[in-house]
Design an enzyme around this catalytic site. Sequence first.
Site, mmCIF file in Angstrom:
data_model
loop_
_atom_site.group_PDB
_atom_site.id
_atom_site.type_symbol
_atom_site.label_atom_id
_atom_site.label_comp_id
_atom_site.label_asym_id
_atom_site.label_seq_id
_atom_site.Cartn_x
_atom_site.Cartn_y
_atom_site.Cartn_z
ATOM 1 N N LYS A 1 19.341 6.849 -5.587
ATOM 2 C CA LYS A 1 19.062 6.014 -4.710
ATOM 3 C C LYS A 1 18.493 4.469 -5.581
ATOM 4 O O LYS A 1 18.584 3.641 -5.272
ATOM 5 C CB LYS A 1 18.298 6.257 -3.722
ATOM 6 C CG LYS A 1 18.121 5.293 -2.362
ATOM 7 C CD LYS A 1 17.146 5.602 -1.432
ATOM 8 C CE LYS A 1 16.723 4.319 -0.768
ATOM 9 N NZ LYS A 1 15.554 4.423 0.181
ATOM 10 N N TYR B 1 16.143 3.994 7.654
ATOM 11 C CA TYR B 1 17.655 4.328 8.057
ATOM 12 C C TYR B 1 18.451 5.145 6.930
ATOM 13 O O TYR B 1 19.716 5.054 7.227
ATOM 14 C CB TYR B 1 18.282 2.888 8.252
ATOM 15 C CG TYR B 1 17.741 2.084 9.506
ATOM 16 C CD1 TYR B 1 18.000 2.049 10.773
ATOM 17 C CD2 TYR B 1 16.421 1.194 9.100
ATOM 18 C CE1 TYR B 1 17.435 1.414 11.863
ATOM 19 C CE2 TYR B 1 15.866 0.539 10.105
ATOM 20 C CZ TYR B 1 16.447 0.477 11.475
ATOM 21 O OH TYR B 1 15.792 -0.203 12.281
ATOM 22 N N ASP B 2 18.004 5.681 6.271
ATOM 23 C CA ASP B 2 18.409 6.377 5.069
ATOM 24 C C ASP B 2 19.424 7.435 5.356
ATOM 25 O O ASP B 2 20.553 7.590 5.070
ATOM 26 C CB ASP B 2 17.491 7.060 4.073
ATOM 27 C CG ASP B 2 17.109 6.250 3.076
ATOM 28 O OD1 ASP B 2 17.385 5.016 2.824
ATOM 29 O OD2 ASP B 2 15.952 6.497 2.358
ATOM 30 N N ARG C 1 0.892 -1.141 0.153
ATOM 31 C CA ARG C 1 -0.127 -0.062 -0.046
ATOM 32 C C ARG C 1 0.846 1.299 -0.180
ATOM 33 O O ARG C 1 0.388 2.322 0.311
ATOM 34 C CB ARG C 1 -0.928 0.123 1.189
ATOM 35 C CG ARG C 1 -1.878 -1.337 1.365
ATOM 36 C CD ARG C 1 -2.833 -1.211 2.501
ATOM 37 N NE ARG C 1 -3.563 -2.737 2.614
ATOM 38 C CZ ARG C 1 -4.368 -2.933 1.687
ATOM 39 N NH1 ARG C 1 -4.897 -2.136 1.085
ATOM 40 N NH2 ARG C 1 -5.192 -3.940 1.506
ATOM 41 N N ARG D 1 16.387 -2.555 -3.099
ATOM 42 C CA ARG D 1 15.026 -2.854 -3.853
ATOM 43 C C ARG D 1 15.283 -2.459 -5.513
ATOM 44 O O ARG D 1 14.640 -3.280 -6.078
ATOM 45 C CB ARG D 1 14.077 -1.745 -3.162
ATOM 46 C CG ARG D 1 12.421 -2.096 -3.584
ATOM 47 C CD ARG D 1 11.492 -1.191 -2.977
ATOM 48 N NE ARG D 1 11.422 -1.339 -1.592
ATOM 49 C CZ ARG D 1 12.267 -0.430 -0.644
ATOM 50 N NH1 ARG D 1 12.600 0.723 -1.201
ATOM 51 N NH2 ARG D 1 12.198 -0.711 0.651
ATOM 52 N N ASP E 1 10.061 -7.628 0.767
ATOM 53 C CA ASP E 1 10.142 -7.632 2.078
ATOM 54 C C ASP E 1 11.926 -6.992 2.429
ATOM 55 O O ASP E 1 12.390 -7.539 1.662
ATOM 56 C CB ASP E 1 9.972 -8.828 2.932
ATOM 57 C CG ASP E 1 9.964 -8.533 4.441
ATOM 58 O OD1 ASP E 1 9.225 -7.582 4.860
ATOM 59 O OD2 ASP E 1 10.500 -9.228 5.180
HETATM 60 P P1 IMP Z 1 9.881 -2.523 4.150
HETATM 61 O O1 IMP Z 1 10.013 -4.239 4.038
HETATM 62 O O2 IMP Z 1 10.310 -2.301 2.976
HETATM 63 O O3 IMP Z 1 8.646 -2.170 4.632
HETATM 64 O O4 IMP Z 1 11.053 -2.354 5.139
HETATM 65 C C1 IMP Z 1 11.124 -2.405 6.376
HETATM 66 C C2 IMP Z 1 12.028 -1.614 7.362
HETATM 67 O O5 IMP Z 1 13.265 -1.700 6.694
HETATM 68 C C3 IMP Z 1 11.587 -0.305 6.869
HETATM 69 O O6 IMP Z 1 10.624 0.338 7.861
HETATM 70 C C4 IMP Z 1 12.856 0.441 7.430
HETATM 71 O O7 IMP Z 1 13.281 0.791 8.685
HETATM 72 C C5 IMP Z 1 13.978 -0.490 6.892
HETATM 73 N N1 IMP Z 1 14.140 -0.221 5.429
HETATM 74 C C6 IMP Z 1 13.866 -0.974 4.393
HETATM 75 N N2 IMP Z 1 14.301 -0.301 3.005
HETATM 76 C C7 IMP Z 1 14.987 0.762 3.494
HETATM 77 C C8 IMP Z 1 15.584 2.138 2.793
HETATM 78 O O8 IMP Z 1 15.493 1.822 1.233
HETATM 79 N N3 IMP Z 1 15.962 3.021 3.406
HETATM 80 C C9 IMP Z 1 15.924 2.932 4.773
HETATM 81 N N4 IMP Z 1 15.263 1.959 5.412
HETATM 82 C C10 IMP Z 1 14.766 1.014 4.929
#
Ligand code: IMP
Length: 198
Positions: free
Chosen positions: A175, A154-155, A8, A181, A71
């Site tokens: 980025k 954490y960027d 989402r 990703r 994820d």
């Molecule tokens: P998600 O699975 O993409 O929702 O990421 C889970 C968590 O990993 C996020 O809430 C961030 O704390 C961290 N995270 C994932 N991708 C990034 C990124 O590109 N930059 C910074 N933190 C990230």
Amino acid sequence: MDILLATRNAHKVEEIRQIFAPLDFLTLIPADACPGLPEEVDENADTFEGNALIKARTLCAASGLWTLSDDSGLEVAALNGAPGIYSARYAGPGCTTADNNRKLLRELAEVSDRRAQFRCVIALCAPDGREWTVQGICPGTIARECHVGGGFGYDPLFIPDGYDRTFAELDPAEKNRISHRGRALQNAFAAWRDLFTQ
Ligand code: IMP
């Protein structure tokens, strides 16, 4: 061909759209645009791959559509891979991004080995039960203090290898090109384009 995106998050949807744009016969459907899907999925696996598959499987079963999920999180070498799958809630239930970044700086206060990597796993589930995963990794180091700019999570602390600025300070397009990703999506495109054309 319709593909449900098990997210989402509008930024993720846009990033996926850009990478898959050459496959113009695909219709990418964000979870928000598909009524009747579960709002929350219990991501109780102990790996990124397991959690990505749980999300994709659950929404594929609920929608009957091919479903793609992701994820991701941060793995710090000196912390044996933490926060890993707990990246979003590293500082505890209900914590903010700032809490997480403060905790990470605290844990690494006396640590000289600052190596870390972001990892992203993308899963694809077909209604007939077939499943695939790919991953992307972005190696880097953890800065000594936050460098605020754009981005999220954490960027402000993550300096990708080959750069002297954090993810937060990079242009978003830059980025996306080198991020975990971005790399996982490029791998997904290369691995699955033939699957979609069959
Ligand atoms: P998600 O699975 O993409 O929702 O990421 C889970 C968590 O990993 C996020 O809430 C961030 O704390 C961290 N995270 C994932 N991708 C990034 C990124 O590109 N930059 C910074 N933190 C990230």
